[in-house]
Design a protein around this motif. Structure first.
Motif, mmCIF file in Angstrom:
data_model
loop_
_atom_site.group_PDB
_atom_site.id
_atom_site.type_symbol
_atom_site.label_atom_id
_atom_site.label_comp_id
_atom_site.label_asym_id
_atom_site.label_seq_id
_atom_site.Cartn_x
_atom_site.Cartn_y
_atom_site.Cartn_z
ATOM 1 N N ALA A 188 0.835 -1.207 0.000
ATOM 2 C CA ALA A 188 0.000 0.000 0.000
ATOM 3 C C ALA A 188 0.862 1.247 0.000
ATOM 4 C CB ALA A 188 -0.907 0.005 1.221
ATOM 5 N N GLU A 189 0.399 2.258 -0.702
ATOM 6 C CA GLU A 189 1.035 3.570 -0.709
ATOM 7 C C GLU A 189 0.300 4.472 0.276
ATOM 8 O OE1 GLU A 189 3.812 4.579 -2.345
ATOM 9 O OE2 GLU A 189 4.021 2.511 -3.045
ATOM 10 N N THR A 190 1.031 5.327 0.952
ATOM 11 C CA THR A 190 0.436 6.252 1.907
ATOM 12 C C THR A 190 -0.533 7.194 1.194
ATOM 13 O OG1 THR A 190 2.452 6.170 3.236
ATOM 14 C CG2 THR A 190 0.947 8.012 3.655
ATOM 15 N N ALA A 191 -1.737 7.313 1.745
ATOM 16 C CA ALA A 191 -2.755 8.190 1.166
ATOM 17 C C ALA A 191 -2.290 9.642 1.202
ATOM 18 C CB ALA A 191 -4.057 8.048 1.948
ATOM 19 N N LYS A 192 -2.594 10.345 0.143
ATOM 20 C CA LYS A 192 -2.335 11.783 0.078
ATOM 21 C C LYS A 192 -3.698 12.454 -0.089
ATOM 22 C CE LYS A 192 2.314 11.353 -1.865
ATOM 23 N NZ LYS A 192 2.537 10.055 -1.306
ATOM 24 N N ILE A 193 -4.268 12.847 1.034
ATOM 25 C CA ILE A 193 -5.615 13.410 1.046
ATOM 26 C C ILE A 193 -5.513 14.939 1.108
ATOM 27 C CG2 ILE A 193 -7.843 13.418 2.248
ATOM 28 C CD1 ILE A 193 -7.018 10.622 1.184
ATOM 29 N N ALA A 194 -6.220 15.608 0.238
ATOM 30 C CA ALA A 194 -6.209 17.075 0.195
ATOM 31 C C ALA A 194 -6.878 17.653 1.440
ATOM 32 C CB ALA A 194 -6.934 17.555 -1.060
ATOM 33 N N VAL A 195 -6.558 18.895 1.745
ATOM 34 C CA VAL A 195 -7.187 19.598 2.862
ATOM 35 C C VAL A 195 -8.707 19.601 2.645
ATOM 36 C CG1 VAL A 195 -7.434 21.856 3.991
ATOM 37 C CG2 VAL A 195 -5.164 21.015 3.354
ATOM 38 N N ASN A 196 -9.440 19.263 3.705
ATOM 39 C CA ASN A 196 -10.906 19.232 3.757
ATOM 40 C C ASN A 196 -11.541 18.156 2.879
ATOM 41 O OD1 ASN A 196 -10.797 21.391 5.561
ATOM 42 N ND2 ASN A 196 -10.973 22.899 3.930
ATOM 43 N N ALA A 197 -10.742 17.239 2.338
ATOM 44 C CA ALA A 197 -11.276 16.139 1.525
ATOM 45 C C ALA A 197 -11.544 14.918 2.403
ATOM 46 C CB ALA A 197 -10.297 15.785 0.412
ATOM 47 N N ILE A 198 -12.504 14.104 1.983
ATOM 48 C CA ILE A 198 -12.899 12.908 2.720
ATOM 49 C C ILE A 198 -12.744 11.695 1.796
ATOM 50 C CG2 ILE A 198 -14.729 11.785 4.040
ATOM 51 C CD1 ILE A 198 -14.135 14.515 5.207
ATOM 52 N N PRO A 199 -11.966 10.692 2.196
ATOM 53 C CA PRO A 199 -11.850 9.481 1.367
ATOM 54 C C PRO A 199 -13.174 8.703 1.338
ATOM 55 C CG PRO A 199 -10.206 9.490 3.153
ATOM 56 C CD PRO A 199 -11.127 10.634 3.381
ATOM 57 N N ASP A 200 -13.460 8.073 0.209
ATOM 58 C CA ASP A 200 -14.675 7.274 0.070
ATOM 59 C C ASP A 200 -14.789 6.215 1.164
ATOM 60 O OD1 ASP A 200 -15.538 8.669 -2.151
ATOM 61 O OD2 ASP A 200 -14.719 7.228 -3.583
ATOM 62 N N GLN A 201 -13.666 5.632 1.558
ATOM 63 C CA GLN A 201 -13.666 4.595 2.595
ATOM 64 C C GLN A 201 -14.354 5.082 3.866
ATOM 65 O OE1 GLN A 201 -10.205 3.423 5.293
ATOM 66 N NE2 GLN A 201 -9.941 2.074 3.547
ATOM 67 N N VAL A 202 -14.180 6.344 4.195
ATOM 68 C CA VAL A 202 -14.780 6.935 5.397
ATOM 69 C C VAL A 202 -16.259 7.236 5.163
ATOM 70 C CG1 VAL A 202 -14.697 8.945 6.932
ATOM 71 C CG2 VAL A 202 -12.570 7.853 6.203
ATOM 72 N N LEU A 203 -16.597 7.722 3.998
ATOM 73 C CA LEU A 203 -17.967 8.139 3.705
ATOM 74 C C LEU A 203 -18.976 6.995 3.737
ATOM 75 C CD1 LEU A 203 -17.258 10.585 0.748
ATOM 76 C CD2 LEU A 203 -17.990 11.208 3.066
ATOM 77 N N GLN A 204 -18.527 5.774 3.473
ATOM 78 C CA GLN A 204 -19.468 4.663 3.307
ATOM 79 C C GLN A 204 -19.668 3.804 4.547
ATOM 80 O OE1 GLN A 204 -17.790 2.708 -0.071
ATOM 81 N NE2 GLN A 204 -16.102 1.816 1.051
ATOM 82 N N ARG A 205 -19.203 4.246 5.711
ATOM 83 C CA ARG A 205 -19.308 3.422 6.915
ATOM 84 C C ARG A 205 -20.004 4.172 8.051
ATOM 85 N NH1 ARG A 205 -14.811 1.279 4.316
ATOM 86 N NH2 ARG A 205 -14.729 -0.998 4.505
ATOM 87 N N LYS A 206 -20.507 3.420 9.002
ATOM 88 C CA LYS A 206 -20.964 3.962 10.287
ATOM 89 C C LYS A 206 -19.699 4.207 11.096
ATOM 90 C CE LYS A 206 -24.807 3.746 11.956
ATOM 91 N NZ LYS A 206 -25.861 4.782 11.925
ATOM 92 N N LEU A 207 -19.589 5.402 11.711
ATOM 93 C CA LEU A 207 -18.336 5.818 12.344
ATOM 94 C C LEU A 207 -18.517 6.220 13.799
ATOM 95 C CD1 LEU A 207 -17.108 8.143 9.453
ATOM 96 C CD2 LEU A 207 -16.441 5.757 9.849
ATOM 97 N N SER A 208 -17.470 5.991 14.553
ATOM 98 C CA SER A 208 -17.344 6.517 15.908
ATOM 99 C C SER A 208 -16.258 7.574 15.847
ATOM 100 C CB SER A 208 -16.946 5.393 16.869
ATOM 101 O OG SER A 208 -16.607 5.911 18.127
ATOM 102 N N ILE A 209 -16.606 8.800 16.229
ATOM 103 C CA ILE A 209 -15.689 9.926 16.149
ATOM 104 C C ILE A 209 -15.276 10.302 17.570
ATOM 105 C CG2 ILE A 209 -15.359 12.267 15.249
ATOM 106 C CD1 ILE A 209 -16.167 10.053 13.177
ATOM 107 N N ARG A 210 -13.974 10.490 17.781
ATOM 108 C CA ARG A 210 -13.448 10.780 19.112
ATOM 109 C C ARG A 210 -12.481 11.951 19.042
ATOM 110 N NH1 ARG A 210 -12.226 4.353 20.251
ATOM 111 N NH2 ARG A 210 -14.318 3.684 19.617
ATOM 112 N N GLY A 211 -12.800 13.022 19.757
ATOM 113 C CA GLY A 211 -11.959 14.217 19.773
ATOM 114 C C GLY A 211 -11.122 14.266 21.035
#
Length: 157
Positions: free
Chosen positions: A82-105
């Protein structure tokens, strides 16, 4: 608006896995799997799901190294080569968009200040809401159903 960047793990942490035999992997508690569905094997390096037939490693990873009660580790998938993801500022990868998520700040000392269960499609507004609290330094995204770490969200200042 608060700018952010989503980060996967660095490929350099996992390249050694490609050189290990099945026996050596097993001795390290790593399981080699051939993906039989997609989505289903979310790579924490590329932030993409493995394609059917692709090799992934399932291993334990310390995703929250902190001197707090919230330090954490758990199982993750990493695609072979695998190559390290290069995600643009404020962009969301599809992998994240398609799942139920637990967010922790978390604050700078690794203490959890806020958490929420959401659908991936709502992640951008959730990140902005979390970062409206200036004490939240970073966010961890977890895939809610299996509970495993997905990726890191950092403020972009």
């Amino acid at each position: 608006m608060y700018d952010f960047r989503i980060r996967g793990l660095e490929k350099s942490e996992f390249q050694y896995l490609n050189d290990l035999s099945d026996e050596e992997l097993e001795n390290k508690g790593v399981v080699k799997i051939v993906a039989d569905t997609s989505p289903g094997y979310p790579c924490r390096v590329s932030l993409e799901d493995a394609k059917v037939g692709e090799t992934v490693y399932l291993l334990n990873y310390n995703h929250h190294v902190a001197n707090s009660p919230y330090q954490g580790n758990g199982a993750i998938f990493v695609r072979k080569n695998a190559e390290t993801a290069k995600i643009a500022v404020n962009a969301i990868p599809d992998q994240v968009l398609q799942r139920k998520l637990s967010i922790r700040g978390y604050d700078k000392s690794g203490m959890m200040l806020k958490c929420k269960l959401i659908d991936g499609i709502d992640i951008k507004s959730c990140i902005i809401d979390f970062f409206s609290n200036e004490k939240i330094e970073y966010i961890h995204i977890h895939n809610a159903v299996p509970g495993c770490y997905s990726c890191l969200v950092e403020r972009v200042r």
